[in-house]
Design an enzyme around this catalytic site. Sequence first.
Site, PDB file in Angstrom:
ATOM      1  N   HIS A 130       0.833  -1.208   0.000  1.00  0.00           N
ATOM      2  CA  HIS A 130       0.000   0.000   0.000  1.00  0.00           C
ATOM      3  C   HIS A 130       0.869   1.260   0.000  1.00  0.00           C
ATOM      4  O   HIS A 130       2.033   1.211  -0.391  1.00  0.00           O
ATOM      5  CB  HIS A 130      -0.996  -0.047   1.159  1.00  0.00           C
ATOM      6  N   GLU A 167      -1.914   0.225   8.009  1.00  0.00           N
ATOM      7  CA  GLU A 167      -1.054  -0.847   7.499  1.00  0.00           C
ATOM      8  C   GLU A 167       0.113  -0.264   6.704  1.00  0.00           C
ATOM      9  O   GLU A 167       1.244  -0.755   6.793  1.00  0.00           O
ATOM     10  CB  GLU A 167      -1.882  -1.789   6.617  1.00  0.00           C
ATOM     11  N   HIS A 222       2.967  -6.868   4.463  1.00  0.00           N
ATOM     12  CA  HIS A 222       1.577  -6.488   4.716  1.00  0.00           C
ATOM     13  C   HIS A 222       1.200  -6.843   6.148  1.00  0.00           C
ATOM     14  O   HIS A 222       1.918  -7.558   6.846  1.00  0.00           O
ATOM     15  CB  HIS A 222       0.620  -7.237   3.769  1.00  0.00           C
ATOM     16  N   GLU A 304       1.776 -11.514   5.544  1.00  0.00           N
ATOM     17  CA  GLU A 304       0.812 -10.805   6.397  1.00  0.00           C
ATOM     18  C   GLU A 304       1.323 -11.008   7.816  1.00  0.00           C
ATOM     19  O   GLU A 304       1.233 -12.099   8.375  1.00  0.00           O
ATOM     20  CB  GLU A 304      -0.594 -11.392   6.232  1.00  0.00           C
TER      21      GLU A 304
HETATM   22 ZN   LIG Z   1      -1.983  -5.285   2.650  1.00  0.00          ZN
END
Ligand SMILES: [Zn+2]
Length: 342
Positions: A130, A167, A222, A304
Amino acid sequence: MSYAGSNPGPFDPSDPAAPFGPPQPRRSPLRRPLTVALAALASGALLGWLAFEALAGTGTGTGGDGGPDQGAGPAASSSTLRSPADGTTGDGEQGADGEQGADGKQGVGGSASAGPVSLKGKVVVIDPGHNTTNYEHTAAINRKVDIGTNWKECDTTGTSTNFGYSEAEFTLDVAHRLRTLLQQQGATVKLTQDGDRPYGPCVDERARIGNAAHADAVVSIHADGSAAGNRGFHVIMPGEVHEGAADTRAVVAPSKELGKLLAADFARTTGSSPSNYIGDGSGLVTRTDLGGLNLSTVPKVFIECGNMRDGKDAALLTSDAWHQKAAQGLADGITDFLNRSS
Ligand SMILES: [Zn+2]
């Protein structure tokens, strides 16, 4: 950090910007004093340079190749001389950050103890998921891009904790810490974004940055946005796709190897458990719907790191100390992978 901005040493004779020009003509009486002064300065600098070379020359090509600790302050000059003593210093610093993780790593695997140049010649691309200002550019990030197997949004805003820590802030901070650790080992590191662009890059461009860099490994960082109670990390590896611009056939196997090593090292350094909601407890998931993986022609995985919407995971994901442990786990996993595949 900028390789180009680093100090090449006390005197670089090949540098056109160096304060010492070519020898001046000796016939001009006006220039003679200056010439003598320049000659004295140059010879002194040359002696210094030769001494520097002699000290630095225990390895090959150690003079100015963009190695670790560029611009790192007081430690930069000493670390330019990559002696075994520097490796000790670097390991000690990592040990202080990672505690048991770094210690265990050095005792078992041995790759970290290979010294600060163990990743010399390796290229690692870090993809911070992101972008902290994606939310200001919704039209741009919502446009669809071709991922070979499908069309998907350019990028997404990512998730956040219930208290608003995004995030994107998390991924960029861990990316910076990871970059530092990898550079300390001599790797060439590139980020797909460094807070230096208004949005994105789009997922297809993120993949192509790794491809264009001929990266030996790419990790996309992430954190998840799942239901409270869902905890732990998981690594996402590319499945086999061969459609349009997507062709992962050559990278599925090495990416799986990278993913397994990353998961093991991440668990060890952070103390976190593999996800309790995806991956059947393995912490490993294979997907064929992510453009960042489908378009990659180099070994690549996503991680993640935890679930931002769970209070306990969020406490970790907002902790600077935990960020460092996460970065250490990623660095160790990448190091293991690169040392095994070389
Ligand atoms: Zn993400």
